[in-house]
Design an enzyme around this catalytic site. Structure first.
Site, PDB file in Angstrom:
ATOM      1  N   GLY A  47      24.631 144.249  -0.499  1.00  0.00           N
ATOM      2  CA  GLY A  47      24.921 143.475  -1.705  1.00  0.00           C
ATOM      3  C   GLY A  47      25.965 142.437  -1.359  1.00  0.00           C
ATOM      4  O   GLY A  47      26.653 142.568  -0.339  1.00  0.00           O
ATOM      5  N   CYS A  64      25.068 148.293   4.942  1.00  0.00           N
ATOM      6  CA  CYS A  64      25.932 147.136   4.710  1.00  0.00           C
ATOM      7  C   CYS A  64      26.892 147.395   3.533  1.00  0.00           C
ATOM      8  O   CYS A  64      27.708 148.291   3.626  1.00  0.00           O
ATOM      9  CB  CYS A  64      25.072 145.879   4.510  1.00  0.00           C
ATOM     10  SG  CYS A  64      26.057 144.384   4.655  1.00  0.00           S
ATOM     11  N   TYR A  65      26.767 146.670   2.429  1.00  0.00           N
ATOM     12  CA  TYR A  65      27.646 146.953   1.277  1.00  0.00           C
ATOM     13  C   TYR A  65      27.553 148.439   0.919  1.00  0.00           C
ATOM     14  O   TYR A  65      28.560 149.070   0.576  1.00  0.00           O
ATOM     15  CB  TYR A  65      27.220 146.086   0.079  1.00  0.00           C
ATOM     16  CG  TYR A  65      27.973 146.400  -1.200  1.00  0.00           C
ATOM     17  CD1 TYR A  65      29.236 145.873  -1.429  1.00  0.00           C
ATOM     18  CD2 TYR A  65      27.417 147.232  -2.175  1.00  0.00           C
ATOM     19  CE1 TYR A  65      29.933 146.168  -2.588  1.00  0.00           C
ATOM     20  CE2 TYR A  65      28.094 147.531  -3.345  1.00  0.00           C
ATOM     21  CZ  TYR A  65      29.361 146.997  -3.553  1.00  0.00           C
ATOM     22  OH  TYR A  65      30.041 147.283  -4.697  1.00  0.00           O
ATOM     23  N   HIS A 111      21.779 145.896   9.317  1.00  0.00           N
ATOM     24  CA  HIS A 111      20.567 146.027   8.490  1.00  0.00           C
ATOM     25  C   HIS A 111      19.391 146.569   9.295  1.00  0.00           C
ATOM     26  O   HIS A 111      18.694 145.800   9.962  1.00  0.00           O
ATOM     27  CB  HIS A 111      20.197 144.658   7.895  1.00  0.00           C
ATOM     28  CG  HIS A 111      21.143 144.217   6.839  1.00  0.00           C
ATOM     29  ND1 HIS A 111      20.989 144.557   5.515  1.00  0.00           N
ATOM     30  CD2 HIS A 111      22.280 143.486   6.909  1.00  0.00           C
ATOM     31  CE1 HIS A 111      21.986 144.048   4.814  1.00  0.00           C
ATOM     32  NE2 HIS A 111      22.785 143.392   5.636  1.00  0.00           N
ATOM     33  N   GLU A 153      16.615 147.467   8.255  1.00  0.00           N
ATOM     34  CA  GLU A 153      15.324 147.117   7.658  1.00  0.00           C
ATOM     35  C   GLU A 153      14.768 145.777   8.125  1.00  0.00           C
ATOM     36  O   GLU A 153      13.595 145.493   7.937  1.00  0.00           O
ATOM     37  CB  GLU A 153      15.440 147.130   6.118  1.00  0.00           C
ATOM     38  CG  GLU A 153      16.272 146.015   5.499  1.00  0.00           C
ATOM     39  CD  GLU A 153      17.779 146.261   5.517  1.00  0.00           C
ATOM     40  OE1 GLU A 153      18.240 147.107   6.296  1.00  0.00           O
ATOM     41  OE2 GLU A 153      18.500 145.588   4.762  1.00  0.00           O
ATOM     42  N   ASP A 170      -5.842 141.536  -6.826  1.00  0.00           N
ATOM     43  CA  ASP A 170      -5.146 142.506  -7.670  1.00  0.00           C
ATOM     44  C   ASP A 170      -6.018 142.984  -8.835  1.00  0.00           C
ATOM     45  O   ASP A 170      -6.129 144.186  -9.087  1.00  0.00           O
ATOM     46  CB  ASP A 170      -3.834 141.909  -8.214  1.00  0.00           C
ATOM     47  CG  ASP A 170      -2.923 141.433  -7.096  1.00  0.00           C
ATOM     48  OD1 ASP A 170      -3.141 141.854  -5.945  1.00  0.00           O
ATOM     49  OD2 ASP A 170      -2.011 140.636  -7.369  1.00  0.00           O
ATOM     50  N   LYS A 207       1.691 143.973  -1.887  1.00  0.00           N
ATOM     51  CA  LYS A 207       0.390 143.329  -1.698  1.00  0.00           C
ATOM     52  C   LYS A 207      -0.436 143.969  -0.570  1.00  0.00           C
ATOM     53  O   LYS A 207      -1.631 144.221  -0.740  1.00  0.00           O
ATOM     54  CB  LYS A 207       0.611 141.840  -1.383  1.00  0.00           C
ATOM     55  CG  LYS A 207      -0.638 141.009  -1.426  1.00  0.00           C
ATOM     56  CD  LYS A 207      -1.004 140.679  -2.845  1.00  0.00           C
ATOM     57  CE  LYS A 207      -2.140 139.696  -2.940  1.00  0.00           C
ATOM     58  NZ  LYS A 207      -2.301 139.245  -4.331  1.00  0.00           N
TER      59      LYS A 207
END
Ligand code: XMP
Length: 514
Positions: free
Chosen positions: A55, A82-83, A170, A172, A228, A370
């Site tokens: 954040g 992180c944050y 991070h 990710e 979709d 997606k």
């Protein structure tokens, strides 16, 4: 039995979606929730693990998002990123300060405790992505430092007894080379998830839940032929068969043969058990759009007309209980976490009928990304060419014809676009680009054909590379492919004497023309 769940608690990080995706790539189901999710609710949801996101704030700032300290004592494993790592340190009595040197970008981290569960199988030195100005300058009691960098003494810490882990970097993002190994270690080895989440189980579970919910009720779905809404329709068809009616409006602004292709898949001779209504409204649209040149006005008319037609059909069916929407997870996250469920207007039509009375809206794909929707589509046996379609805007060719729309212009752009797409597929480039199509400029110019002067339209070819459709670069299509397409268009499409290639990125242009 409840499936394994990881809660990603969002503290305003820009990578919140990415964390959930990466966890799902470990075949473990993850949901993103706002940091305002009450502790009671977390207990009820009974997750196998929790991840605090990054954040932009500083934990010492009182207005920053915080969470009750009790969360660390639930006995549920937590990974702070992180944050989120600073928050964990602060909640547990450590200290966080402004770092003398901020780290941003590629950084090398040295693992101090290679036996730490988070770093199992990770190299002793490994590349990570950093983005911080604060850091942990004293780890809380019971924690030990498990990794450091040149400028960050506590780049990772843990308290294995309480299953609390934190990383300043991070894991990710792609730039953290072994980040996926770390996340996998957390969800599988620390949290004990079995890693059995797959699209097959999503399909089965959804079908079961939809049946329970809908009972004998009637369901209506606006089918556009896009990925979709197609996947949502087939899922519903699998669950409730002929209780489902799909309304497909052919507004005369579809790509060449598209109406027939959609009907071939979903219509009476198609693959699925459902009621299919095709409304051929081409002329009605052309009449309404006659003389209209303003882009916004065109969009508005196309959207409104869709709603009117949809309402007319819903009334004919009578007493519809549920309306199906193809909303997907990024739409949900972008509509704002933490608020009550926002009923998103159908992204293909720009609004919902308000005079038609539905008991409830069903959004069966609202928790899928997606690529997961595509996987579910394949799982459901939807043909590949439908599942991997490029995006097509709701207003269709209406936003690819600059200026007034006429049946003649629609014919020109449909034919030119069909040639372009065919050649791109032949050249093996179709899966390499985000989106590619032909548009009709409103420009006419002088040309020569045989011995005759012509005064015809210019077609623009567009192709972009993009991952998020918010920004895009013009794709570099090989010259010989462009030459072949140009040659075919001017020879085969009456009314065109010039073909242009659009080299503009987004920004400053948009992907579509209007
Ligand atoms: P722009 O033109 O805004 O397009 O750069 C970004 C992406 O959105 C699609 N697009 C739409 N999709 N309804 C849709 O469902 C619309 O009105 C619409 N307008 C643009 C466009 O095709 C591209 O993928």
């Amino acid at each position: 039995m409840q499936r394994d769940l990881i809660i990603v608690l969002d503290f305003g990080g820009q990578y919140n979606q990415l964390i959930a995706r990466r966890v799902r790539e470990c075949s473990v189901y993850a949901e993103v929730h706002s940091y305002t999710l009450p502790l009671e609710k977390i207990r009820e949801m009974n997750p196998k693990g929790i991840i605090f996101t990054g954040g932009p704030n500083s934990v010492y700032d009182e207005t920053s998002p915080h969470y009750t300290r009790e969360i660390c004592s639930l006995g549920i494993p937590i990974l702070g990123i992180c944050y989120g790592s600073q928050l964990m340190a602060w909640m547990e009595g450590g200290s966080v300060a402004s770092a003398p040197v901020s780290e941003y970008g590629h950084t090398e981290v040295e693992i101090d405790d290679r036996a730490d569960a988070l770093f199992k199988g990770v190299s002793a030195r490994t590349a990570v992505w950093m983005s911080h100005t604060d850091y942990i300058d004293r780890v809380p009691e019971g924690f030990h430092i498990t990794a450091h960098t040149k400028d960050c003494p506590a780049a990772a810490m843990s308290c294995p007894e309480r299953k609390l882990y934190a990383v300043q970097f991070h894991p990710e993002v792609m730039h953290t080379k072994e980040g996926q190994v770390m996340l996998r270690n957390f969800v599988i080895h620390v949290c004990g998830c079995c890693g059995d989440w797959k699209m097959g189980s999503f399909v089965e579970q959804s079908v079961r839940q939809l049946r329970e919910k809908i009972g004998g009720g009637k369901v209506l779905c606006a089918l556009s032929g896009g990925v979709d809404s197609s996947v949502a329709a087939v899922l519903l068809s699998r669950a409730v068969g002929r209780q489902l009616t799909c309304v497909f409006v052919d507004h005369g602004l579809l790509r060449k043969n598209e109406g027939d292709e959609v009907e071939a898949v979903f219509g009476p001779n198609g693959h699925y058990e459902l009621n299919f209504i095709r409304v051929n409204a081409q002329q009605r649209y052309y009449d309404r759009l006659k003389g209209v040149t303003d882009p916004e006005e065109k969009r508005k008319i196309i959207g409104e007309e869709f709603i009117r037609i949809f309402e007319e059909e819903a009334r004919k069916i009578g007493a519809v209980d549920y309306l199906v929407q193809g909303t997907i997870y990024p739409d949900v996250i972008e509509s704002g976490l933490g608020k009550s469920a926002v009923i998103k207007s159908h992204h293909n039509v720009g609004g919902l009928p308000d005079v038609v009375d539905f008991k409830e809206i069903i959004e069966p794909l609202r928790m899928l990304f997606k690529d997961e929707v595509r996987k579910a589509g394949l799982e459901l046996g939807i043909p590949e060419y439908l599942v991997f379609r490029q995006p097509f805007p709701g207003p269709g060719l209406g936003v690819r014809i600059v200026g007034e729309i006429t049946a003649e212009k629609v014919r020109i752009v449909q034919d030119a676009d069909a040639i372009y797409r065919e050649e791109i597929v032949k050249a093996g480039l179709d899966r390499t680009m985000g989106q590619y199509f032909a548009a009709l400029t409103n420009m006419r110019s002088v040309g020569v054909m045989g011995d005759f002067r012509t005064y015809d339209y210019a077609v623009a070819l567009r192709a972009v590379n993009t991952s998020d459709f918010m920004t895009a670069d013009a794709a570099q299509i090989p010259w010989e492919v462009l030459a072949r397409v140009t040659n075919r268009i001017v020879n085969e499409v009456k009314g065109v004497n010039r073909v242009l290639y659009d080299c503009t990125g987004k920004p400053p242009a948009t992907i579509e023309y209007e």
